[in-house]
Design a protein around this motif. Structure first.
Motif, PDB file in Angstrom:
ATOM      1  N   LEU A  41      48.290 -65.402 -22.417  1.00  0.00           N
ATOM      2  CA  LEU A  41      48.302 -65.865 -23.764  1.00  0.00           C
ATOM      3  C   LEU A  41      49.149 -67.196 -24.001  1.00  0.00           C
ATOM      4  N   LEU A  42      50.147 -67.283 -23.246  1.00  0.00           N
ATOM      5  CA  LEU A  42      50.953 -68.313 -23.240  1.00  0.00           C
ATOM      6  C   LEU A  42      50.866 -69.011 -21.696  1.00  0.00           C
ATOM      7  N   PRO A  43      51.451 -70.478 -21.934  1.00  0.00           N
ATOM      8  CA  PRO A  43      51.471 -71.022 -20.576  1.00  0.00           C
ATOM      9  C   PRO A  43      52.306 -70.481 -19.355  1.00  0.00           C
ATOM     10  N   ASN A  44      51.783 -70.578 -18.145  1.00  0.00           N
ATOM     11  CA  ASN A  44      52.636 -69.912 -17.068  1.00  0.00           C
ATOM     12  C   ASN A  44      53.819 -71.161 -16.626  1.00  0.00           C
ATOM     13  N   ASP A  45      54.427 -71.502 -17.422  1.00  0.00           N
ATOM     14  CA  ASP A  45      55.411 -72.606 -17.343  1.00  0.00           C
ATOM     15  C   ASP A  45      56.883 -72.148 -17.675  1.00  0.00           C
ATOM     16  N   GLU A  46      57.703 -71.788 -16.922  1.00  0.00           N
ATOM     17  CA  GLU A  46      58.797 -71.066 -17.237  1.00  0.00           C
ATOM     18  C   GLU A  46      59.724 -72.132 -17.548  1.00  0.00           C
ATOM     19  N   GLN A  47      59.767 -73.228 -17.501  1.00  0.00           N
ATOM     20  CA  GLN A  47      60.644 -74.507 -17.763  1.00  0.00           C
ATOM     21  C   GLN A  47      60.352 -74.694 -19.490  1.00  0.00           C
ATOM     22  N   TRP A  48      58.986 -74.754 -19.472  1.00  0.00           N
ATOM     23  CA  TRP A  48      58.696 -74.885 -21.030  1.00  0.00           C
ATOM     24  C   TRP A  48      59.194 -73.870 -21.878  1.00  0.00           C
ATOM     25  N   VAL A  49      58.704 -72.645 -21.273  1.00  0.00           N
ATOM     26  CA  VAL A  49      58.880 -71.624 -22.288  1.00  0.00           C
ATOM     27  C   VAL A  49      60.694 -71.106 -22.204  1.00  0.00           C
ATOM     28  N   GLY A  50      61.180 -71.323 -21.108  1.00  0.00           N
ATOM     29  CA  GLY A  50      62.787 -70.955 -20.947  1.00  0.00           C
ATOM     30  C   GLY A  50      63.585 -72.150 -21.978  1.00  0.00           C
ATOM     31  N   LYS A  51      62.958 -73.393 -22.162  1.00  0.00           N
ATOM     32  CA  LYS A  51      63.544 -74.161 -23.090  1.00  0.00           C
ATOM     33  C   LYS A  51      63.704 -73.603 -24.363  1.00  0.00           C
ATOM     34  N   ILE A  52      62.683 -73.268 -24.707  1.00  0.00           N
ATOM     35  CA  ILE A  52      62.437 -72.412 -26.223  1.00  0.00           C
ATOM     36  C   ILE A  52      63.055 -71.372 -26.421  1.00  0.00           C
ATOM     37  N   ILE A  53      63.345 -70.585 -25.409  1.00  0.00           N
ATOM     38  CA  ILE A  53      64.236 -69.447 -25.493  1.00  0.00           C
ATOM     39  C   ILE A  53      65.563 -69.772 -25.504  1.00  0.00           C
ATOM     40  N   GLN A  54      66.070 -70.812 -24.733  1.00  0.00           N
ATOM     41  CA  GLN A  54      67.519 -71.274 -24.876  1.00  0.00           C
ATOM     42  C   GLN A  54      67.568 -71.736 -26.268  1.00  0.00           C
ATOM     43  N   ASP A  55      66.837 -72.525 -26.829  1.00  0.00           N
ATOM     44  CA  ASP A  55      66.894 -73.013 -28.222  1.00  0.00           C
ATOM     45  C   ASP A  55      66.901 -71.876 -29.144  1.00  0.00           C
ATOM     46  N   ILE A  56      66.259 -70.895 -29.206  1.00  0.00           N
ATOM     47  CA  ILE A  56      66.353 -69.735 -30.122  1.00  0.00           C
ATOM     48  C   ILE A  56      67.745 -68.949 -30.065  1.00  0.00           C
ATOM     49  N   CYS A  57      68.063 -68.836 -28.777  1.00  0.00           N
ATOM     50  CA  CYS A  57      69.268 -68.238 -28.416  1.00  0.00           C
ATOM     51  C   CYS A  57      70.687 -68.888 -28.940  1.00  0.00           C
ATOM     52  N   TYR A  58      70.475 -70.354 -28.735  1.00  0.00           N
ATOM     53  CA  TYR A  58      71.856 -71.066 -28.998  1.00  0.00           C
ATOM     54  C   TYR A  58      71.614 -72.432 -29.654  1.00  0.00           C
ATOM     55  N   ASN A  59      70.669 -73.251 -29.048  1.00  0.00           N
ATOM     56  CA  ASN A  59      70.640 -74.635 -29.601  1.00  0.00           C
ATOM     57  C   ASN A  59      70.248 -74.706 -31.023  1.00  0.00           C
ATOM     58  N   ASN A  60      69.081 -74.114 -31.285  1.00  0.00           N
ATOM     59  CA  ASN A  60      68.671 -74.004 -32.812  1.00  0.00           C
ATOM     60  C   ASN A  60      69.924 -73.816 -33.642  1.00  0.00           C
ATOM     61  N   THR A  61      70.436 -72.957 -33.564  1.00  0.00           N
ATOM     62  CA  THR A  61      71.932 -72.567 -34.351  1.00  0.00           C
ATOM     63  C   THR A  61      72.549 -73.582 -34.431  1.00  0.00           C
ATOM     64  N   LYS A  62      73.132 -73.995 -33.325  1.00  0.00           N
ATOM     65  CA  LYS A  62      74.064 -75.074 -33.330  1.00  0.00           C
ATOM     66  C   LYS A  62      73.826 -76.191 -33.975  1.00  0.00           C
ATOM     67  N   ASN A  63      72.797 -76.763 -33.806  1.00  0.00           N
ATOM     68  CA  ASN A  63      71.968 -78.026 -34.634  1.00  0.00           C
ATOM     69  C   ASN A  63      71.906 -77.577 -36.063  1.00  0.00           C
ATOM     70  N   TYR A  64      71.264 -76.361 -36.436  1.00  0.00           N
ATOM     71  CA  TYR A  64      70.923 -76.236 -37.815  1.00  0.00           C
ATOM     72  C   TYR A  64      72.345 -76.358 -38.652  1.00  0.00           C
ATOM     73  N   PHE A  65      73.341 -75.418 -38.338  1.00  0.00           N
ATOM     74  CA  PHE A  65      74.619 -75.301 -39.048  1.00  0.00           C
ATOM     75  C   PHE A  65      75.850 -76.416 -38.619  1.00  0.00           C
ATOM     76  N   GLY A  66      75.268 -77.341 -37.741  1.00  0.00           N
ATOM     77  CA  GLY A  66      76.220 -78.430 -37.513  1.00  0.00           C
ATOM     78  C   GLY A  66      77.466 -78.075 -36.845  1.00  0.00           C
ATOM     79  N   PHE A  67      77.422 -76.899 -36.001  1.00  0.00           N
ATOM     80  CA  PHE A  67      78.880 -76.481 -35.546  1.00  0.00           C
ATOM     81  C   PHE A  67      79.068 -77.422 -34.401  1.00  0.00           C
TER      82      PHE A  67
END
Length: 473
Positions: free
Chosen positions: A447-473
């Motif tokens: 159901l999703l691309p079998n590309d761990e680098q692609w999906v892994g980047k999105i997972i890292q964003d959800i875990c940390y990067n999105n929060t850091k950027n959204y709040f400006g920490f």
């Protein structure tokens, strides 16, 4: 790391919740070691700043934990062993006797993840193991590795936001900022007691407290707004980037008028015993506060869908936040939409996170959030993480599926603890494992691309990067 080298049979296993090799690769390769930003919790700044040893496992684990208290009451444990005067060890023993019966409740997973990290205990808690586990925890808590700041460091928390009354002097936040403690501990502005008139006398007592800290008399709505702006400025100077509000119902922001303004002034002056329209006051002050938050560039958070303090006898006996709250059924989306639209029309809408406690409104609020985005900000209005009664595997999965179906999960700002316990950072681990399993399972099903680098980047964003950027920490 291959699947046949990992024990996935219990909560202590390395592959807990990771049901296939792709999920394991995503978790261990991308999610596990990401830092934690816990942008909403109820940790006590004095505990972190003073950094004393905890007196016992009960002090760090059971005191004030209304999730555990509620489960113990469900099991028929006497209040004496919950919030009463029983000894720490007696309370711990009673909790241990309940844990085997929490199967399929989130508490079962939380409890054992918290034993595993930070204590390194990989043994099920029950009546037979209680004494040994209590002693292991007690011994650990006497060492410097288990002081509050060390526990936070152990979980790799880079930033956390407490929840603070506007009248607080924030002295402990300042002390932490000037100390060697590397984690950024920031205050969050929670003005509920100054805008919600539930008990008139209690409200006026809170206003007096605000008057004292601001050095001014509050005799009108404009005085109240000036005082709150004063405190927003002060919080901002100390580093605040976040406000928070909790509502049993969302107020009407269109009702305020000059007649109510005059009546409210008479109420503040003591010339009227009650104020006739608390809903109008709350709506008016809330909207004005939102404008102040936008001017500061803060993120505003709204917690909606709860009904609180339902057991009057226990409220009188032991007070608020003690396990007698529930999911509410008030409809609030239309009022919230009106306020967001009014603010957005005048370019005064701050970044906003909406946390929902009633799952019947998940799709309603997720779709509402998507109406107020703008260029340059990813998901300016967010449908926030699963909260309180929904903070469990099913609730978290439903919340993320709702975002996926209606918005963009890739821009989600991820998990938080919303807890009073330093051990609850393990909930980030539970969330990350679930997140990786959701993606990994769909990758293996095609159901999703079998590309761990692609999906892994999105997972890292959800875990940390999105929060850091959204709040400006």
């Amino acid at each position: 790391m291959t699947t046949n080298t990992i024990d996935r049979k219990n909560v202590f296993g390395e592959a807990f919740l990771l049901q296939n090799k792709t999920a394991e690769n995503l978790y261990f390769g991308f999610a596990q070691n990401m830092p934690i930003i816990d942008y909403h919790n109820h940790l006590e700044p004095d505990v972190m700043s003073i950094n004393n040893h905890f007196r016992s496992p009960t002090a760090i684990w059971l005191d004030g934990d209304h999730y555990k208290w509620r489960a113990m009451r469900n099991f028929g444990v006497e209040e004496h062993f919950i919030s009463g005067t029983a000894s720490d060890k007696e309370k711990f023993q009673k909790w241990a006797s309940v844990v085997p019966y929490t199967l399929r409740n989130a508490l079962f997973h939380w409890t054992h993840l918290e034993l595993k990290n930070p204590f390194g205990i990989k043994e099920y808690l029950n009546e037979n193991s209680a004494s040994s586990i209590y002693n292991q925890m007690q011994e650990a808590l006497q060492t410097d590795a288990y002081r509050p700041q060390s526990i936070i460091k152990n979980f790799n928390v880079t930033t956390l936001c407490t929840t603070d009354d506007p009248a607080y002097d924030l002295g402990y936040h300042k002390a932490l900022k000037s100390s060697a403690f590397e984690t950024e501990v920031l205050p969050a502005f929670r003005p509920d007691v100054y805008i919600n008139i539930i008990n008139p006398q209690a409200y006026l007592t809170s206003i007096k407290k605000l008057e004292q800290v601001c050095g001014m008399t509050i005799e009108s709505a404009s005085d109240l707004l000036n005082a709150l702006q004063n405190r927003i400025n002060y919080f901002d100077e100390v580093g605040a980037k976040v406000s928070d509000h909790g509502f049993e119902y969302f107020p009407d922001t269109t009702l305020w008028n000059s007649t109510l303004e005059e009546e409210y002034s008479e109420f503040l002056k003591g010339n009227k015993a009650i104020f006739s329209n608390p809903d109008a006051l709350c709506g008016y002050v809330l909207k004005e506060l939102c404008k102040m938050y936008a001017a500061k560039g803060w993120v505003q958070q709204f917690h909606v869908g709860a009904t609180r303090n339902n057991n009057t006898a226990m409220l009188t006996k032991i007070g608020i936040n003690s396990g007698y709250d529930a999911i509410g059924e008030q409809y609030f989306a239309q009022r919230l939409s009106v306020m967001l639209d009014q603010l957005n029309t005048n370019d005064q809408l701050a970044k906003t996170i909406i946390y929902n406690l009633n799952p019947a409104y998940n799709e309603v609020l997720a779709s509402l959030a998507g109406n107020f985005n703008e260029g340059g900000i990813k998901s300016k209005v967010q449908f926030g993480a699963a909260w309180w009664f929904l903070d469990q595997l099913d609730g978290m999965e439903k919340q993320m599926n709702t975002i996926s179906n209606i918005g963009l999960l890739s821009t989600f700002v991820g998990m938080l603890t919303d807890s009073r316990s330093l051990l609850s950072f393990s909930r980030h681990e539970l969330f990350r494992r679930l997140l990786c399993n959701m993606f990994g399972s769909e990758m293996e099903r095609g159901l999703l691309p079998n590309d761990e680098q692609w999906v892994g980047k999105i997972i890292q964003d959800i875990c940390y990067n999105n929060t850091k950027n959204y709040f400006g920490f």
